[in-house]
Every structure is written in structure tokens, then in C-alpha cells.
Enzyme design. Structure first.
Site, PDB file in Angstrom:
ATOM      1  N   ALA A   9       0.852  -1.180   0.000  1.00 44.94           N
ATOM      2  CA  ALA A   9       0.000   0.000   0.000  1.00 44.94           C
ATOM      3  C   ALA A   9       0.891   1.234   0.000  1.00 44.94           C
ATOM      4  CB  ALA A   9      -0.905   0.004   1.230  1.00 44.94           C
ATOM      5  N   CYS A  10       0.588   2.145  -0.898  1.00 46.46           N
ATOM      6  CA  CYS A  10       1.349   3.393  -0.950  1.00 46.46           C
ATOM      7  C   CYS A  10       0.380   4.536  -1.170  1.00 46.46           C
ATOM      8  CB  CYS A  10       2.427   3.343  -2.021  1.00 46.46           C
ATOM      9  SG  CYS A  10       1.800   3.306  -3.693  1.00 46.46           S
ATOM     10  N   ALA A  11       0.907   5.721  -1.345  1.00 50.04           N
ATOM     11  CA  ALA A  11       0.060   6.911  -1.442  1.00 50.04           C
ATOM     12  C   ALA A  11      -0.979   6.788  -2.554  1.00 50.04           C
ATOM     13  CB  ALA A  11       0.907   8.159  -1.622  1.00 50.04           C
ATOM     14  N   ALA A  41      -3.210   3.327  -0.412  1.00 45.84           N
ATOM     15  CA  ALA A  41      -3.451   3.096   1.016  1.00 45.84           C
ATOM     16  C   ALA A  41      -4.915   3.307   1.383  1.00 45.84           C
ATOM     17  CB  ALA A  41      -2.545   4.000   1.840  1.00 45.84           C
TER      18      ALA A  41
END
Length: 107
Positions: A9-11, A41
Site C-alpha cells: 500500500a502506498c500513497a 493506502a
């Protein structure tokens, strides 16, 4: 190790797609049966409810969410970790895969 599902999960989910490809290549070279995918995310919570995973890796840019995810996923036995910034920046798929494997093993 059996089939493992690794969620990153990232921005926004985009910067991580190259890392996912490199992790998949590393898993293939090791002969591991894995499904590795990235999501923003903001979608991680709902995706985990729909599709259980074995480990959740957070991009360094969303490390502030680590405590929240750990609290939510602890009861499900899903380990959560923040991808080391150096490995993320270098897009080192093999090292991030090792990191995920160690989290699953409880190391």
C-alpha cells in the site's frame, strides 16, 4: 512456504507498481508461489476485507498508517511492516520480498 498474498500500500498505488514487478521477478527466480499486488493506502482496508492477505507492506510515504493497520490486522494474524526506505528507493524487489517473507515467519 505455500501460496502467499503480499499487498503493498502506498500513497497512490502507482509508484509501487515497478517494485511489485521486481518482487514478482524475484519470487519467480526463487520458485515461490506468490501473488503480489499494490493498492492505494486509501483502498487497503476494504481490499483486505474482500481478499485476505498474508502480509501488508506499507510504502515509506504512508508509514504514519503503520500503527493503525497493525492494530486492525493483529487479530487476523496479518503482519504489517514499512518497506525500508533504501530498498523502496532502489526498487530492490529481492530485498523487499525477503522483508515480506521474514514478516510472515514472525522474524
Amino acid at each position: 512456504m505455500g501460496m502467499k498474498r503480499i499487498m503493498l500500500a502506498c500513497a497512490a498505488g502507482m509508484s509501487t507498481s515497478m517494485l511489485v514487478a521486481r518482487m514478482q521477478k524475484a519470487a519467480q527466480e526463487k520458485g515461490l508461489d506468490t501473488e503480489i499486488f499494490a493498492v492505494p493506502a486509501s483502498e487497503a482496508r476494504s481490499r483486505i476485507e474482500q481478499e485476505p492477505v498474508d502480509v501488508l507492506l506499507l510504502g515509506p510515504q504512508v508509514m504514519y498508517m503503520e500503527a493503525e493497520f497493525k492494530k486492525k490486522l493483529e487479530s487476523k494474524g496479518i503482519p504489517v511492516g514499512v518497506i525500508p526506505m533504501m530498498d523502496y528507493g532502489m526498487m530492490n524487489g529481492a530485498k523487499v520480498l525477503d522483508f515480506a517473507e521474514n514478516l510472515v515467519r514472525g522474524q
